[in-house]
Design an enzyme around this catalytic site. Sequence first.
Site, PDB file in Angstrom:
ATOM      1  N   ASN A  24      -5.563   8.398   1.723  1.00  0.00           N
ATOM      2  CA  ASN A  24      -5.936   7.775   3.005  1.00  0.00           C
ATOM      3  C   ASN A  24      -6.418   8.814   4.012  1.00  0.00           C
ATOM      4  O   ASN A  24      -7.549   8.767   4.451  1.00  0.00           O
ATOM      5  CB  ASN A  24      -4.742   7.050   3.638  1.00  0.00           C
ATOM      6  CG  ASN A  24      -4.671   5.594   3.221  1.00  0.00           C
ATOM      7  OD1 ASN A  24      -5.615   5.060   2.653  1.00  0.00           O
ATOM      8  ND2 ASN A  24      -3.549   4.963   3.523  1.00  0.00           N
ATOM      9  N   GLU A  25      -5.514   9.705   4.390  1.00  0.00           N
ATOM     10  CA  GLU A  25      -5.856  10.665   5.441  1.00  0.00           C
ATOM     11  C   GLU A  25      -4.800  11.748   5.557  1.00  0.00           C
ATOM     12  O   GLU A  25      -3.708  11.656   4.987  1.00  0.00           O
ATOM     13  CB  GLU A  25      -5.999   9.982   6.818  1.00  0.00           C
ATOM     14  CG  GLU A  25      -4.713   9.640   7.539  1.00  0.00           C
ATOM     15  CD  GLU A  25      -3.984   8.461   6.973  1.00  0.00           C
ATOM     16  OE1 GLU A  25      -2.881   8.680   6.420  1.00  0.00           O
ATOM     17  OE2 GLU A  25      -4.469   7.347   7.048  1.00  0.00           O
ATOM     18  N   ASP A  43       0.829  -1.208   0.000  1.00  0.00           N
ATOM     19  CA  ASP A  43       0.000   0.000   0.000  1.00  0.00           C
ATOM     20  C   ASP A  43       0.867   1.265   0.000  1.00  0.00           C
ATOM     21  O   ASP A  43       0.506   2.281  -0.588  1.00  0.00           O
ATOM     22  CB  ASP A  43      -0.930   0.006   1.221  1.00  0.00           C
ATOM     23  CG  ASP A  43      -2.081  -0.978   1.050  1.00  0.00           C
ATOM     24  OD1 ASP A  43      -2.483  -1.224  -0.090  1.00  0.00           O
ATOM     25  OD2 ASP A  43      -2.563  -1.491   2.078  1.00  0.00           O
ATOM     26  N   GLY A  44       2.016   1.195   0.691  1.00  0.00           N
ATOM     27  CA  GLY A  44       2.931   2.347   0.741  1.00  0.00           C
ATOM     28  C   GLY A  44       3.403   2.714  -0.665  1.00  0.00           C
ATOM     29  O   GLY A  44       3.465   3.896  -1.025  1.00  0.00           O
ATOM     30  N   ASP A  66      -3.584  14.826  21.629  1.00  0.00           N
ATOM     31  CA  ASP A  66      -2.410  14.444  20.834  1.00  0.00           C
ATOM     32  C   ASP A  66      -2.554  14.850  19.369  1.00  0.00           C
ATOM     33  O   ASP A  66      -1.559  15.052  18.688  1.00  0.00           O
ATOM     34  CB  ASP A  66      -2.202  12.919  20.911  1.00  0.00           C
ATOM     35  CG  ASP A  66      -1.547  12.524  22.222  1.00  0.00           C
ATOM     36  OD1 ASP A  66      -1.218  13.420  23.019  1.00  0.00           O
ATOM     37  OD2 ASP A  66      -1.363  11.306  22.452  1.00  0.00           O
ATOM     38  N   ARG A  75      -8.091  19.827  22.547  1.00  0.00           N
ATOM     39  CA  ARG A  75      -6.772  19.683  23.182  1.00  0.00           C
ATOM     40  C   ARG A  75      -6.456  18.212  23.254  1.00  0.00           C
ATOM     41  O   ARG A  75      -7.287  17.425  23.750  1.00  0.00           O
ATOM     42  CB  ARG A  75      -6.792  20.187  24.621  1.00  0.00           C
ATOM     43  CG  ARG A  75      -6.566  21.657  24.768  1.00  0.00           C
ATOM     44  CD  ARG A  75      -6.844  22.076  26.196  1.00  0.00           C
ATOM     45  NE  ARG A  75      -7.421  23.387  26.183  1.00  0.00           N
ATOM     46  CZ  ARG A  75      -6.716  24.502  26.305  1.00  0.00           C
ATOM     47  NH1 ARG A  75      -5.424  24.454  26.501  1.00  0.00           N
ATOM     48  NH2 ARG A  75      -7.321  25.666  26.246  1.00  0.00           N
TER      49      ARG A  75
HETATM   50  P1  NAD Z   1       3.385   1.526   6.367  1.00  0.00           P
HETATM   51  O1  NAD Z   1       3.975   0.858   5.179  1.00  0.00           O
HETATM   52  O2  NAD Z   1       3.951   1.238   7.717  1.00  0.00           O
HETATM   53  O3  NAD Z   1       1.805   1.230   6.322  1.00  0.00           O
HETATM   54  C1  NAD Z   1       1.149   0.952   7.423  1.00  0.00           C
HETATM   55  C2  NAD Z   1       0.103  -0.139   7.165  1.00  0.00           C
HETATM   56  O4  NAD Z   1      -1.085   0.489   6.723  1.00  0.00           O
HETATM   57  C3  NAD Z   1       0.446  -1.209   6.113  1.00  0.00           C
HETATM   58  O5  NAD Z   1       0.176  -2.473   6.672  1.00  0.00           O
HETATM   59  C4  NAD Z   1      -0.520  -0.904   4.967  1.00  0.00           C
HETATM   60  O6  NAD Z   1      -0.893  -2.078   4.239  1.00  0.00           O
HETATM   61  C5  NAD Z   1      -1.681  -0.333   5.729  1.00  0.00           C
HETATM   62  N1  NAD Z   1      -2.575   0.507   4.941  1.00  0.00           N
HETATM   63  C6  NAD Z   1      -2.281   1.568   4.170  1.00  0.00           C
HETATM   64  N2  NAD Z   1      -3.397   2.067   3.614  1.00  0.00           N
HETATM   65  C7  NAD Z   1      -4.412   1.292   4.054  1.00  0.00           C
HETATM   66  C8  NAD Z   1      -5.816   1.310   3.869  1.00  0.00           C
HETATM   67  N3  NAD Z   1      -6.386   2.246   3.126  1.00  0.00           N
HETATM   68  N4  NAD Z   1      -6.574   0.364   4.491  1.00  0.00           N
HETATM   69  C9  NAD Z   1      -6.017  -0.577   5.275  1.00  0.00           C
HETATM   70  N5  NAD Z   1      -4.691  -0.642   5.504  1.00  0.00           N
HETATM   71  C10 NAD Z   1      -3.910   0.286   4.898  1.00  0.00           C
HETATM   72  O7  NAD Z   1       3.394   3.073   6.252  1.00  0.00           O
HETATM   73  P2  NAD Z   1       3.370   3.954   4.973  1.00  0.00           P
HETATM   74  O8  NAD Z   1       3.792   3.202   3.772  1.00  0.00           O
HETATM   75  O9  NAD Z   1       4.083   5.177   5.343  1.00  0.00           O
HETATM   76  O10 NAD Z   1       1.806   4.211   4.849  1.00  0.00           O
HETATM   77  C11 NAD Z   1       1.214   5.340   5.383  1.00  0.00           C
HETATM   78  C12 NAD Z   1      -0.095   4.925   5.942  1.00  0.00           C
HETATM   79  O11 NAD Z   1       0.110   4.207   7.143  1.00  0.00           O
HETATM   80  C13 NAD Z   1      -0.909   6.116   6.345  1.00  0.00           C
HETATM   81  O12 NAD Z   1      -1.698   6.599   5.286  1.00  0.00           O
HETATM   82  C14 NAD Z   1      -1.726   5.609   7.520  1.00  0.00           C
HETATM   83  O13 NAD Z   1      -3.046   5.296   7.154  1.00  0.00           O
HETATM   84  C15 NAD Z   1      -1.047   4.336   7.933  1.00  0.00           C
HETATM   85  N6  NAD Z   1      -0.745   4.457   9.353  1.00  0.00           N
HETATM   86  C16 NAD Z   1      -1.408   3.639  10.195  1.00  0.00           C
HETATM   87  C17 NAD Z   1      -1.223   3.755  11.552  1.00  0.00           C
HETATM   88  C18 NAD Z   1      -1.967   2.828  12.457  1.00  0.00           C
HETATM   89  O14 NAD Z   1      -2.713   1.974  11.958  1.00  0.00           O
HETATM   90  N7  NAD Z   1      -1.816   2.977  13.757  1.00  0.00           N
HETATM   91  C19 NAD Z   1      -0.354   4.714  12.079  1.00  0.00           C
HETATM   92  C20 NAD Z   1       0.298   5.538  11.189  1.00  0.00           C
HETATM   93  C21 NAD Z   1       0.088   5.411   9.810  1.00  0.00           C
END
Ligand code: NAD
Length: 266
Positions: free
Chosen positions: A121-122, A45-46, A149, A147
């Site tokens: 994504n976000e 996905d990254g 994180d 207020r």
């Molecule tokens: P990364 O490769 O560590 O990706 C994190 C995980 O998120 C991977 O397992 C990936 O398959 C999954 N992912 C990404 N988009 C997804 C979606 N739409 N639905 C379900 N799973 C999804 O990190 P990166 O490559 O820098 O990816 C960035 C993404 O990581 C951000 O867009 C954010 O959504 C996600 N993220 C998740 C968390 C969490 O779940 N706690 C925290 C920070 C970022």
Amino acid sequence: MKFSITSKGDHKSESIKALIYQYLTDFDLEYNETEPDLAISVGGDGTFLKSFHHYSHRLNQTAFIGVHTGHLGFYADWVPEEIEKLVIDIAKNPFQVVEYPLLAMTIHTKDKKSKRYLALNESSIKKVEGSVVLDVDIKGEHFERFRGDGLCISTPSGSTAYNKALGGAIIHPSLATLQITEMSSINNRVYRTIGSPLILPKHHICEFKPVEENQSFLLTIDHITKSVVDIKSIEYQVAEEKIRFARFRSFPFWKRVRDSFISDER
Ligand code: NAD
């Protein structure tokens, strides 16, 4: 048809990239990294997110598809074993297109400059030190003073990513919405936030305004992180643009959710 391939860069992804390149050029398709009709990503996905941001200026012309070389991805949903079938489909059949909503973010800084970004994504608003303190306006009306994180503002297809980890709802991408989730808000007799995720429809703009002077915020847009100072406000809404996925077989959203989070066994 013109195509491009973005690889994660590891050995497996590079060899799958070489294979797809070989097959598609043998079928007389043109490799074009600047103006592809189809952007293929190979990795996870990254890698798909990187490919999306690389071509986000030409979403009307470029459709996307993802092959995963690790675990099942949400966007990268083709497995290497399906490559031969996929390339024949790409070469021989016109693809259908499935559109998903995106998030538009505009950062307004105190020097009266504005910068707009799109997220698949976000986007999140965080800080390295101290609490995030923001006034939250929805449709031009003050809603709350936050207020905590930080805050996460996600798209429907991003609702299964960071948003899900924050307790947000999973939203079907046929609904053009954005979702706001809180990260550890401070709630006591002095400070109060709504506490629940909010889901906003198209055309409802939400705006976040820093309360304290000279604050530096960490803003994320998918996998990208930016440190921004002197923010006047950050505005989010459902984008007019959409991402277009090239569809060669059916993989319904709820099946994708089940396979990713419950089990891919029947
Ligand atoms: P990364 O490769 O560590 O990706 C994190 C995980 O998120 C991977 O397992 C990936 O398959 C999954 N992912 C990404 N988009 C997804 C979606 N739409 N639905 C379900 N799973 C999804 O990190 P990166 O490559 O820098 O990816 C960035 C993404 O990581 C951000 O867009 C954010 O959504 C996600 N993220 C998740 C968390 C969490 O779940 N706690 C925290 C920070 C970022």
